[in-house]
Motif scaffolding. Sequence first.
Motif, short mmCIF file in Angstrom:
data_model
loop_
_atom_site.label_atom_id
_atom_site.label_comp_id
_atom_site.label_asym_id
_atom_site.label_seq_id
_atom_site.Cartn_x
_atom_site.Cartn_y
_atom_site.Cartn_z
N SER A 31 -1.77 11.88 26.47
CA SER A 31 -1.47 11.57 25.07
C SER A 31 -1.84 12.71 24.14
CB SER A 31 -2.20 10.29 24.65
OG SER A 31 -3.59 10.46 24.78
N PRO A 33 2.27 13.70 23.64
CA PRO A 33 2.51 12.33 23.21
C PRO A 33 4.00 12.03 23.19
CG PRO A 33 1.89 13.72 21.37
CD PRO A 33 1.69 14.53 22.59
N ALA A 34 4.35 10.82 23.62
CA ALA A 34 5.76 10.47 23.73
C ALA A 34 6.46 10.51 22.38
CB ALA A 34 5.88 9.07 24.36
N SER A 35 5.84 9.92 21.38
CA SER A 35 6.44 9.89 20.04
C SER A 35 5.31 9.98 19.01
CB SER A 35 7.26 8.60 19.85
OG SER A 35 7.86 8.58 18.58
N PRO A 36 4.82 11.16 18.76
CA PRO A 36 3.63 11.30 17.91
C PRO A 36 3.94 11.00 16.45
CG PRO A 36 4.51 13.46 18.45
CD PRO A 36 5.29 12.47 19.24
N PRO A 37 3.10 10.25 15.78
CA PRO A 37 3.25 10.06 14.33
C PRO A 37 2.78 11.31 13.60
CG PRO A 37 1.28 8.95 15.11
CD PRO A 37 1.96 9.50 16.33
N HIS A 84 -0.83 12.58 13.88
CA HIS A 84 -1.26 13.27 15.10
C HIS A 84 -1.30 14.78 14.86
CE1 HIS A 84 -1.61 14.03 19.46
NE2 HIS A 84 -0.75 15.01 19.25
#
Length: 373
Positions: A11, A15-19, A22
Amino acid sequence: MPPPFEETDDSLTAPASPPPVHFAEQALLGALVLVPALAAEVDLEVEHFDNRIHGLLFDAMRTVPPPAPDQHRENADWLAAVHAEARPQAPGLPHTYLHTLVQACPAPEHAAAYAWMIRADHARRTVRVHAERLAQTASDTTLPHPVDATMTEADRLGEVLDALAGRFAPHPGSLPRTPVPPDAVAQGGEEAVDDEQLLLATATESPRAVQTMRWLTHSDFTVPLYGSLWRCITGLVHRGGTVDRVTVLWEAQQAGLLTGTTTARGLLDLLSDPFGEPDHWGTRIVTRALLHRARTVADRILAFADDPATTPYQLLTGSRRALADFSSVHARWHRATSPAPAPPAAPGRGTPPAIRAGPVPATVRKPRTSLAR
């Protein structure tokens, strides 16, 4: 103690879909890697970080004394010490991640801006958590004292909003632009319908009691028709009109309430079956309305918190207004459940205690036929 960071957890690095927060956290930590002395100037706590490992690294950077600038440029001893400080809580943290943070920092001098972003996202998450607790508590039918528990959660949410209010400066357009979700229709079940029918019948029979029930409004009813009939009864009472089932029937006709499914005969039958006291049934109704309003307000605040376009100040302003809406219902509930003032005592006698209608045992409640289900 939180679970350790696992070696297989990617992560941090992918990360797959970082906000956006992040990257703000990475940028801030990268700035601290480049300029360790900035750690003492950043107004943040570990819990402000969305990523637990980032929080651990920030704590380690504040714990390990900053090196002299010349020494820091010549060797990586401080980075090794920071990694060693954080590793017990994050055994899978790669040493190379500290170098990744440097690449993620566009400009170390912008550290204060990155910290503000982290605080803003933490405020959003905090408000959301407390709004969820409010919704869950108001919906919990197993609680022995649901109103007290709901008020406790509402007070905690209010305290959080007050504490955060001074952290974010006001700006034009302070109200959220998030579309407010429509109020959910109150679903009280058969018991709620019975309570509302009994209130209408007893209020028609005892209109004098209605004069002291201004704490109950038509919007508190789960059946809109019954709320409209309550307005008919209270309208007659407050105008000083004659109140009985026939005059209420006429008032209902003038209000356009008689339809194919709501007949004059059905309405007369409803108003002809009183049982108990009006304030008892009214208190049950406003209690149910208070819990429903808490759920509605929580849903509204959650909508604000889930909208990424809502600024922290807009979130706080909208949430406080929503909570004020709930507080107004609570004020009416408080008036309904507070002891009635005792009448003046006769000379030479003690003051008699106030008497309010008590609950009616469920075993003696009569089955009723609804006009509108």
